[in-house]
Design a protein around this motif. Structure first.
Motif, mmCIF file in Angstrom:
data_model
loop_
_atom_site.group_PDB
_atom_site.id
_atom_site.type_symbol
_atom_site.label_atom_id
_atom_site.label_comp_id
_atom_site.label_asym_id
_atom_site.label_seq_id
_atom_site.Cartn_x
_atom_site.Cartn_y
_atom_site.Cartn_z
ATOM 1 N N GLY A 1 4.033 5.900 -5.415
ATOM 2 C CA GLY A 1 4.268 5.883 -6.858
ATOM 3 C C GLY A 1 3.525 7.003 -7.566
ATOM 4 O O GLY A 1 2.753 7.764 -6.967
ATOM 5 N N PRO A 2 3.745 7.129 -8.874
ATOM 6 C CA PRO A 2 3.102 8.205 -9.626
ATOM 7 C C PRO A 2 1.576 8.121 -9.616
ATOM 8 O O PRO A 2 0.890 9.140 -9.543
ATOM 9 N N MET A 3 1.033 6.917 -9.636
ATOM 10 C CA MET A 3 -0.430 6.800 -9.627
ATOM 11 C C MET A 3 -0.997 7.212 -8.271
ATOM 12 O O MET A 3 -2.071 7.794 -8.197
ATOM 13 N N ARG B 1 0.831 -1.209 0.000
ATOM 14 C CA ARG B 1 0.000 0.000 0.000
ATOM 15 C C ARG B 1 0.863 1.256 0.000
ATOM 16 O O ARG B 1 0.592 2.201 -0.723
ATOM 17 N N GLU B 2 1.926 1.239 0.802
ATOM 18 C CA GLU B 2 2.827 2.388 0.846
ATOM 19 C C GLU B 2 3.517 2.580 -0.495
ATOM 20 O O GLU B 2 3.649 3.702 -0.977
ATOM 21 N N ARG C 1 3.166 -5.342 -13.145
ATOM 22 C CA ARG C 1 2.089 -4.373 -12.948
ATOM 23 C C ARG C 1 0.880 -5.172 -12.552
ATOM 24 O O ARG C 1 0.663 -6.270 -13.028
ATOM 25 N N GLY C 2 0.078 -4.628 -11.691
ATOM 26 C CA GLY C 2 -1.120 -5.318 -11.248
ATOM 27 C C GLY C 2 -0.917 -5.939 -9.891
ATOM 28 O O GLY C 2 0.132 -5.796 -9.270
ATOM 29 N N HIS D 1 0.222 9.495 -6.274
ATOM 30 C CA HIS D 1 0.227 10.958 -6.232
ATOM 31 C C HIS D 1 -0.894 11.536 -7.094
ATOM 32 O O HIS D 1 -1.553 12.502 -6.699
ATOM 33 N N ARG D 2 -1.092 10.934 -8.259
ATOM 34 C CA ARG D 2 -2.177 11.412 -9.129
ATOM 35 C C ARG D 2 -3.529 11.220 -8.451
ATOM 36 O O ARG D 2 -4.395 12.085 -8.521
ATOM 37 N N HIS D 3 -3.693 10.087 -7.764
ATOM 38 C CA HIS D 3 -4.943 9.820 -7.058
ATOM 39 C C HIS D 3 -5.164 10.844 -5.944
ATOM 40 O O HIS D 3 -6.264 11.373 -5.778
ATOM 41 N N GLN D 4 -4.113 11.124 -5.185
ATOM 42 C CA GLN D 4 -4.229 12.097 -4.098
ATOM 43 C C GLN D 4 -4.597 13.476 -4.637
ATOM 44 O O GLN D 4 -5.449 14.171 -4.072
ATOM 45 N N GLU D 5 -3.972 13.871 -5.720
ATOM 46 C CA GLU D 5 -4.279 15.174 -6.323
ATOM 47 C C GLU D 5 -5.724 15.217 -6.826
ATOM 48 O O GLU D 5 -6.429 16.201 -6.649
ATOM 49 N N PHE D 6 -6.133 14.134 -7.466
ATOM 50 C CA PHE D 6 -7.507 14.063 -7.969
ATOM 51 C C PHE D 6 -8.499 14.204 -6.822
ATOM 52 O O PHE D 6 -9.479 14.934 -6.915
ATOM 53 N N CYS D 7 -8.246 13.492 -5.716
ATOM 54 C CA CYS D 7 -9.170 13.539 -4.574
ATOM 55 C C CYS D 7 -9.174 14.916 -3.913
ATOM 56 O O CYS D 7 -10.192 15.334 -3.380
ATOM 57 N N LYS D 8 -8.028 15.613 -3.932
ATOM 58 C CA LYS D 8 -7.992 16.982 -3.396
ATOM 59 C C LYS D 8 -8.849 17.906 -4.246
ATOM 60 O O LYS D 8 -9.588 18.735 -3.730
ATOM 61 N N ASP D 9 -8.712 17.763 -5.564
ATOM 62 C CA ASP D 9 -9.436 18.643 -6.487
ATOM 63 C C ASP D 9 -10.912 18.284 -6.612
ATOM 64 O O ASP D 9 -11.736 19.161 -6.862
ATOM 65 N N ASN D 10 -11.249 17.022 -6.489
ATOM 66 C CA ASN D 10 -12.626 16.541 -6.687
ATOM 67 C C ASN D 10 -13.057 15.633 -5.537
ATOM 68 O O ASN D 10 -13.266 14.436 -5.740
ATOM 69 N N PRO D 11 -13.218 16.135 -4.339
ATOM 70 C CA PRO D 11 -13.546 15.251 -3.214
ATOM 71 C C PRO D 11 -14.885 14.530 -3.374
ATOM 72 O O PRO D 11 -15.009 13.362 -2.998
#
Length: 135
Positions: A41-43, A35-36, A122-123, A45-55
């Motif tokens: 990883g890049p995904m 999980r850590e 991957r996966g 960070h992208r997920h965290q940014e997405f959730c910040k912008d679109n909670p």
């Protein structure tokens, strides 16, 4: 006498298999280290940014994911069928993209082969299956 021995043997064998099936480890959530690693990883960070912008949207997607997991627990066959359909659609889209832009497709194939050569995956990690002879 032989018939009784056979029945006793079959009963004990069936009981042993049933007990073994109950003891089999169930696939659980990802290990903390995995999980850590995913979160760093890049995904992640992208997920965290997405959730910040679109909670709100993030919460909707989380609820939808949880609902799908619950449905998959109830009917794994239907879930697998749906996954196969999604894989087929993705494969078709990839073929269309490769026809439209063969150079990009070749680049992606090379990157994939390089990852395979390095042993990167991957996966999700493979699920450990217990060895019946080790009991």
């Amino acid at each position: 006498m032989l018939r009784r021995q056979m029945l006793a043997f079959l009963f004990l064998a069936g009981f042993g298999l049933a007990a073994q099936a109950q003891e089999a480890p169930q696939p659980g959530p990802k290990a903390p280290a995995a999980r850590e690693r995913c979160a760093d990883g890049p995904m992640g960070h992208r997920h965290q940014e997405f959730c910040k912008d679109n909670p709100q949207r993030c919460e909707e997607l989380r609820a939808k994911r949880d609902q799908m997991r619950e449905q998959c627990k109830q009917d794994p066959a239907a879930c697998e069928k749906k996954r196969e359909e999604m894989r087929a659609k993705m494969k078709q889209r990839m073929e269309e993209r490769c026809k439209a832009d063969p150079a990009r497709c070749e680049t992606m194939k090379k990157r994939f082969e390089e990852r395979q050569a390095r042993g990167e995956r991957r996966g999700p990690p493979p699920v450990a299956v217990p060895n019946p002879s080790s009991n």
